[in-house]
Design an enzyme around this catalytic site. Structure first.
Site, mmCIF file in Angstrom:
data_model
loop_
_atom_site.group_PDB
_atom_site.id
_atom_site.type_symbol
_atom_site.label_atom_id
_atom_site.label_comp_id
_atom_site.label_asym_id
_atom_site.label_seq_id
_atom_site.Cartn_x
_atom_site.Cartn_y
_atom_site.Cartn_z
ATOM 1 N N HIS A 24 48.535 58.689 -44.758
ATOM 2 C CA HIS A 24 47.782 58.155 -43.621
ATOM 3 C C HIS A 24 47.332 59.252 -42.660
ATOM 4 O O HIS A 24 46.180 59.277 -42.241
ATOM 5 C CB HIS A 24 48.638 57.128 -42.858
ATOM 6 C CG HIS A 24 48.586 55.764 -43.465
ATOM 7 N ND1 HIS A 24 47.978 54.696 -42.858
ATOM 8 C CD2 HIS A 24 49.062 55.300 -44.650
ATOM 9 C CE1 HIS A 24 48.079 53.629 -43.633
ATOM 10 N NE2 HIS A 24 48.740 53.970 -44.722
ATOM 11 N N ASP A 124 45.270 54.991 -36.150
ATOM 12 C CA ASP A 124 45.462 54.324 -37.428
ATOM 13 C C ASP A 124 45.433 52.818 -37.172
ATOM 14 O O ASP A 124 45.988 52.327 -36.189
ATOM 15 C CB ASP A 124 46.814 54.732 -38.023
ATOM 16 C CG ASP A 124 46.979 54.295 -39.471
ATOM 17 O OD1 ASP A 124 47.031 53.062 -39.712
ATOM 18 O OD2 ASP A 124 47.077 55.150 -40.353
ATOM 19 N N THR A 146 42.655 53.326 -43.412
ATOM 20 C CA THR A 146 42.637 54.444 -44.369
ATOM 21 C C THR A 146 42.399 53.998 -45.808
ATOM 22 O O THR A 146 42.167 54.836 -46.675
ATOM 23 C CB THR A 146 43.962 55.233 -44.311
ATOM 24 O OG1 THR A 146 45.044 54.352 -44.613
ATOM 25 C CG2 THR A 146 44.181 55.842 -42.939
ATOM 26 N N TRP A 344 52.215 69.974 -60.426
ATOM 27 C CA TRP A 344 51.157 69.753 -59.439
ATOM 28 C C TRP A 344 49.826 70.177 -60.037
ATOM 29 O O TRP A 344 49.752 71.135 -60.823
ATOM 30 C CB TRP A 344 51.421 70.543 -58.154
ATOM 31 C CG TRP A 344 50.439 70.235 -57.063
ATOM 32 C CD1 TRP A 344 50.519 69.237 -56.143
ATOM 33 C CD2 TRP A 344 49.206 70.907 -56.815
ATOM 34 N NE1 TRP A 344 49.401 69.233 -55.334
ATOM 35 C CE2 TRP A 344 48.589 70.252 -55.711
ATOM 36 C CE3 TRP A 344 48.549 71.993 -57.404
ATOM 37 C CZ2 TRP A 344 47.354 70.651 -55.205
ATOM 38 C CZ3 TRP A 344 47.321 72.390 -56.899
ATOM 39 C CH2 TRP A 344 46.742 71.722 -55.804
ATOM 40 N N ALA A 345 48.756 69.474 -59.665
ATOM 41 C CA ALA A 345 47.435 69.807 -60.194
ATOM 42 C C ALA A 345 46.383 69.631 -59.107
ATOM 43 O O ALA A 345 46.525 68.772 -58.232
ATOM 44 C CB ALA A 345 47.100 68.901 -61.382
ATOM 45 N N GLN A 387 47.134 48.610 -54.163
ATOM 46 C CA GLN A 387 46.799 49.148 -55.481
ATOM 47 C C GLN A 387 46.375 48.068 -56.476
ATOM 48 O O GLN A 387 45.467 48.278 -57.287
ATOM 49 C CB GLN A 387 47.970 49.965 -56.029
ATOM 50 C CG GLN A 387 48.282 51.199 -55.200
ATOM 51 C CD GLN A 387 49.609 51.837 -55.553
ATOM 52 O OE1 GLN A 387 50.225 51.520 -56.572
ATOM 53 N NE2 GLN A 387 50.085 52.733 -54.695
#
Length: 477
Positions: A24, A124, A146, A344-345, A387
């Site tokens: 957030h 927010d 958000t 991680w990417a 989601q």
């Protein structure tokens, strides 16, 4: 002598209230940086960014300093000597209960340091109490949602949804009409009851999060304006309906296209590896920073990748690697043959690479936007919150991806489901149509943030509402 012809400087002090959990605070800081960069030299607008110490340290550490943005730390709400009881969302509950007083105390510090009264609240959207706070201070309240327009609509219509549907006797299980579509809400005709975020019609409706979001939906129509990280052309029906329910509703994104962040460090060599792959052939797999599918589903993904031979990059926290089949990481990641498992990417850069053909995702809003920005269809495995709504829209609303269970029900990874979905998106005609549709959305998003685009115009409106006089200020006694 004062030059009587010189324009007086316009002074504004924008109090920015961040929610320090999940993803957030960072998008809010991103939009504040863009607003601050747009301030002309003859304008002395300052932004005081109120957030917990932990969250401020995280999001400001990687960002370049800005003279007119200053972070202020507020209490995390945890009393001295407090013993955590292990309840879900306990930290959030403690923070939210203390937040109104914590923010007010921090305002006093910022006003003393800047010499400027607060002239605007930029918060927010979770902070429903900002409606009363802004009214008391006689300043505009600008609220930032958000996530996407679909979930915002669901929260604004919570009371109608509850009064229209038969709720479960207990506050936890899904209602008996879980498959019913929300055809009575504009733009949500493809959405099923079971797709709704917890706390609207199922889950513990009296717990902190549902109560907070319910109150938010009730007070957002009082906001001077509500703005989101999306673009109008993604869903014109919902956009028009939200404009009719709110005083002013602005799409100002996608933020990453409007103001591209600096490239992420490719510490694991993902991009050079992608350069060696065929166009639209690679599966990129990532489930965000909060939730990871259970061990049996990680095994199912690995077995499907082994069985399919699809080249892949899998971003997975290293503490979850132990759940993968023996030798899976070593065989693929170290030899760099079929694919790589990395801790991680650089997601934005990967999704923008022409070799990537599908994104296996939890369908969080930021990831969904990055998939559109890259023109990459999705395989959705949602977990919680917005989601499931996002996944439903990806599959049935915008038709730019697929869920694992097209018939509804429990969404879980099995080897066969992943194999089927990979084949559908990468090899079949339906997958080709998804790619065409998401690339068309990609072009609409670029137009929206471009010159005279809808998001560019909306950003100017947002900026004007923050920086244009007259502004009424509240005096601190």
């Amino acid at each position: 002598m004062i030059n009587q012809t010189q324009e007086p400087k316009i002074q504004h002090h924008v109090a920015v209230l961040a929610f320090p959990f999940g993803t957030h605070a960072a998008p809010l800081l991103s939009i504040v940086r863009r607003l601050a960069a747009a301030v002309p030299p003859n304008n002395t607008t300052v932004f005081s960014f109120f957030n917990t110490c932990h969250s401020n340290s995280s999001i400001f550490s990687s960002a370049a300093p800005n003279d007119n943005i200053k972070p202020y730390n507020v209490s995390d709400g945890v009393p001295e000597g407090y013993q955590f009881q292990g309840k879900p969302q306990e930290k959030i509950e403690l923070f939210v209960k203390a937040a109104p007083q914590s923010f007010r105390e921090a305002f006093d510090v910022a006003v003393r340091e800047t010499g400027k009264e607060v002239t605007c609240l930029l918060t927010d959207a979770f902070f429903w109490f900002a409606a009363d706070m802004a009214q008391e201070m006689r300043v505009p309240w600008l609220s930032f949602w958000t996530a996407g327009p679909t979930s915002l609509s669901a929260h604004l219509y919570t009371d109608l949804i509850r009064s229209t549907l038969t709720l479960p006797d207990a506050n936890y299980g899904p209602p008996s009409n879980a498959k019913q579509k929300l055809e009575f809400i504009p733009g949500l005709s493809k959405v099923e009851v079971q797709d709704l975020p917890e706390g609207i019609v199922f889950g513990n409706l009296d717990s902190i999060f549902p109560s907070m979001l319910h109150q938010m939906g009730q007070v957002l129509p009082r906001a001077t304006l509500v703005f989101i990280n999306s673009f109008e052309e993604l869903d014109t029906t919902i956009t028009q309906d939200l404009k009719s329910k709110l005083k002013k509703f602005l799409n100002v994104g996608p933020l990453n296209l409007a103001s591209p962040p600096p490239p992420s460090a490719d510490v694991n060599g993902c991009i050079p590896w992608l350069e060696k792959q065929k166009a639209s052939s690679v599966a990129y797999i990532s489930f965000g920073s909060v939730m990871v599918p259970p061990p049996e589903e990680l095994v199912a993904i690995a077995e499907a990748l082994q069985g399919s031979g699809v080249p892949f990059i899998w971003s997975l926290r290293e503490n979850s690697w132990t759940h993968l089949p023996k030798g899976f990481v070593e065989e693929r990641a170290k030899k760099l043959q079929q694919g790589m498992v990395v801790s991680w990417a650089p997601q934005t850069e990967i999704l923008s690479h022409g070799a990537v053909g599908v994104f296996v995702t939890h369908c969080g809003w930021n990831s969904l936007l990055e998939s559109i920005e890259g023109g990459v269809p999705m395989i959705c495995r949602p977990s919680f919150g917005d989601q499931r709504l996002n996944a439903r829209m990806v599959q049935d609303g915008w038709e730019i991806g697929v869920g694992l269970e097209e018939g509804g029900g429990e969404v879980t990874f099995t080897r066969d489901a992943v194999l089927k979905s990979l084949d559908l998106v990468l090899n079949q005609e339906r997958g080709k149509r998804m790619r065409e549709r998401i690339k068309a959305l990609n072009q609409l998003a670029k137009q929206a943030v471009g010159p005279k685009g809808s998001s560019a115009d909306n950003f100017k409106t947002l900026f004007d509402d923050i920086t244009s006089p007259p502004v009424q200020t509240h005096r601190h006694d």
